[in-house]
Design an enzyme around this catalytic site. Structure first.
Site, mmCIF file in Angstrom:
data_model
loop_
_atom_site.group_PDB
_atom_site.id
_atom_site.type_symbol
_atom_site.label_atom_id
_atom_site.label_comp_id
_atom_site.label_asym_id
_atom_site.label_seq_id
_atom_site.Cartn_x
_atom_site.Cartn_y
_atom_site.Cartn_z
ATOM 1 N N GLY A 1 0.834 -1.130 -0.056
ATOM 2 C CA GLY A 1 0.031 0.056 0.073
ATOM 3 C C GLY A 1 0.910 1.192 0.015
ATOM 4 C CD GLU B 1 2.174 -9.600 0.721
ATOM 5 O OE1 GLU B 1 1.045 -8.586 0.464
ATOM 6 O OE2 GLU B 1 2.014 -10.688 1.393
ATOM 7 N N PRO B 2 5.507 -4.980 -2.053
ATOM 8 C CG PRO B 2 7.530 -4.034 -2.633
ATOM 9 C CD PRO B 2 6.727 -5.177 -1.758
ATOM 10 N N GLY B 3 3.717 -3.471 -4.764
ATOM 11 C CA GLY B 3 3.508 -3.542 -6.247
ATOM 12 C C GLY B 3 3.827 -2.331 -6.735
ATOM 13 N NE ARG C 1 -3.972 2.782 -10.862
ATOM 14 C CZ ARG C 1 -4.042 3.939 -10.427
ATOM 15 N NH1 ARG C 1 -3.591 5.003 -11.240
ATOM 16 N NH2 ARG C 1 -3.959 4.174 -9.157
ATOM 17 C CE1 TYR D 1 -9.405 0.628 -8.007
ATOM 18 C CE2 TYR D 1 -7.800 0.778 -9.655
ATOM 19 C CZ TYR D 1 -8.536 -0.026 -8.771
ATOM 20 O OH TYR D 1 -8.432 -1.376 -8.691
ATOM 21 C CB CYS E 1 -19.006 2.689 -27.941
ATOM 22 S SG CYS E 1 -18.748 3.398 -29.811
ATOM 23 C CD GLU E 2 -19.617 2.697 -20.751
ATOM 24 O OE1 GLU E 2 -19.894 3.833 -20.528
ATOM 25 O OE2 GLU E 2 -20.095 1.431 -20.755
ATOM 26 C CE1 TYR F 1 -2.319 -3.735 -8.982
ATOM 27 C CE2 TYR F 1 -1.586 -1.867 -8.266
ATOM 28 C CZ TYR F 1 -1.714 -3.234 -8.156
ATOM 29 O OH TYR F 1 -1.215 -3.489 -6.927
HETATM 30 C C1 LIG Z 1 -2.417 -5.804 -4.431
HETATM 31 C C2 LIG Z 1 -1.609 -6.438 -3.041
HETATM 32 C C3 LIG Z 1 -0.455 -5.842 -2.890
HETATM 33 C C4 LIG Z 1 0.209 -4.689 -3.663
HETATM 34 O O1 LIG Z 1 -0.326 -3.590 -3.121
HETATM 35 P P1 LIG Z 1 0.250 -2.223 -4.161
HETATM 36 O O2 LIG Z 1 -0.622 -1.214 -3.487
HETATM 37 O O3 LIG Z 1 0.379 -2.123 -5.660
HETATM 38 O O4 LIG Z 1 1.750 -1.981 -3.431
HETATM 39 C C5 LIG Z 1 0.417 -6.516 -1.977
HETATM 40 N N1 LIG Z 1 -0.367 -7.713 -1.120
HETATM 41 C C6 LIG Z 1 -1.590 -8.175 -1.549
HETATM 42 C C7 LIG Z 1 -2.020 -9.317 -0.869
HETATM 43 C C8 LIG Z 1 -2.333 -7.368 -2.562
HETATM 44 O O5 LIG Z 1 -3.397 -7.974 -3.020
#
Ligand SMILES: *Cc1c(COP(=O)(O)O)cnc(C)c1O
Length: 402
Positions: A222, A263-265, A302, A306, A332-333, A360
């Site tokens: 997050g 768990e950084p995405g 996004r 969001y 078409c939306e 994403y």
């Molecule tokens: C989506 C997700 C993440 C990554 O979140 P980010 O906001 O992209 O860093 C990490 N852990 C879990 C379980 C997730 O579902």
């Protein structure tokens, strides 16, 4: 200075590979990873890249080469991770509401399994007892992030086992002799207040006494990155100091030395990504000037999903006078990317870039309107390589029974 790709580089890549195109900059991912490593250098920290933000196998391979582990939310992500060379012990599988069969498949593959509901915990415990370790996803009920849709810690959330069900968890663990190696939380996305992590950590630490085999506390992710100029970013350095202190205190109190997992995405890949599109049509209405581009929410959802802000620039008319546009797609939306954006004058044929498109972006794209998904390009050591071909017409028919 952050690693960036400039307008000239981006438009050259667009000329070579066509538009719309997603472009990822490897060194920018490495830079973000290095920031995390540095911030948590004095903790026993591990980073599991959240695959779901961007799963191209070439990106997974690159992130593995940096030394990261992998967080997967589906069995297919686990398989992609293994293909990319991650070893099972470097993969954490964190599913939600999946069939028990999928959990069994993950166990067969030997990855860490994170269980997020009582039903599966019970089934897993009954079946395997202490023969296969598990992690338990808890919901600490901490409201995080600015947007209900991306917050997972509130009481209505479907994620995790409520912290108020600890007594029940304890009963299951004891009765089935489950081996709990980790506890996990992930309270949402876009968290700029590090206290959310620290409060969560406090709650997690209170559970440790229930699980004698516990090795790690997973604080999920997050981490917020700036989308708009001037936006804040999660202060990972400060978080690193506070987390280190919390674990030291914990060790002093209990004699236990635990790992901390993240768990950084978005934090790793968002800013490394650029989405380049072409202006098809400039359309004047009584209300505004639309710049209609050769894309839509079928490629980047996004903004519509969001209300996310993506910074946009015209990369082929840098010196044009600034004018105000509503940037829209061609499906078409209603698919508005941005209202009232000041851009250097957009002419039909100009390329526009969306920043922060790594996380994403492609991942949430679809073939809505029977449109083709974009190509993906990876820039590494100054070389641009195609890592996913643009869809072709046949891709639309691939699974249709004719
Ligand atoms: C989506 C997700 C993440 C990554 O979140 P980010 O906001 O992209 O860093 C990490 N852990 C879990 C379980 C997730 O579902």
């Amino acid at each position: 200075m952050p690693e960036i790709l400039n307008h000239r580089q981006l438009s050259e890549i667009a000329n070579t590979f066509g538009t719309p195109v997603y472009i990822y900059h490897a060194e920018r991912i490495a830079e973000q990873y290095a920031k995390l490593k540095k911030a948590f250098a004095h903790s026993n920290a591990r980073f599991f890249y959240a695959a779901k933000s961007l799963t191209n196998v070439n990106v997974l391979k690159y992130i593995r080469s940096l030394g990261a582990s992998l967080d997967c939310v589906s069995i297919n992500e686990v398989k992609l991770g293994l293909m990319a060379g991650f070893s099972p012990s470097d993969i954490l599988y964190t599913p939600n509401c999946v069939d028990f069969e999928e959990i069994l498949a993950a166990k067969e593959l030997g990855v860490h399994i994170n269980i997020d509901n009582i039903s599966i915990l019970e089934q897993f415990g009954n079946r395997f007892g202490n023969t296969y370790p598990v992690c338990i996803r808890l919901n600490p009920h901490i409201m995080a992030g600015g947007n209900f849709k991306i917050s997972t810690g509130h009481v209505d959330s479907k994620f995790g086992i409520s912290i108020h069900q600890m007594r029940h968890i304890e009963r299951i663990v004891k009765t089935t002799n489950l081996n709990v190696e980790g506890v996990h939380m992930h309270t949402g996305s876009e968290i700029k207040d590090i206290n959310v992590f620290l409060l969560g950590l406090e709650v997690m630490m209170e559970t440790v006494s229930h699980f004698p085999n516990l090795r790690y506390i997973d604080l999920g992710s997050g981490f917020k990155v700036p989308y708009q100029p001037g936006d804040p970013e999660t202060d990972v350095d400060l978080l690193g100091q506070k987390v280190e202190q919390a674990f030291l205190d914990f060790e002093k109190e209990t004699g236990k030395k635990l790992e901390v997992w993240f768990e950084p995405g978005k934090y790793l890949v968002s800013q490394a990504g650029y989405f380049v599109v072409k202006a098809n049509v400039i359309k004047q209405t009584p209300a505004t000037v639309f710049a209609g581009v050769n894309s839509g929410f079928n490629h980047l959802i996004r903004p519509m999903m969001y209300e996310a802000y993506h910074h946009i620039e015209n990369i082929t008319n840098n010196n044009g006078p600034e004018r105000i546009y509503t940037v829209v797609g061609n499906i078409c939306e209603t698919d508005t990317f941005a209202w009232d954006r000041k851009l250097n004058e957009v002419r039909e044929g100009d390329y526009l870039v969306f920043y922060n498109a790594g996380a994403y972006g492609f991942e949430m794209s679809s073939n809505f309107n029977s449109r083709l998904k974009p190509a993906e390009v990876l820039v590494k050591d100054g070389n641009a390589t195609l890592i996913r071909k643009r869809d072709e017409f046949d891709d639309l028919l691939r699974n249709q029974v004719l």
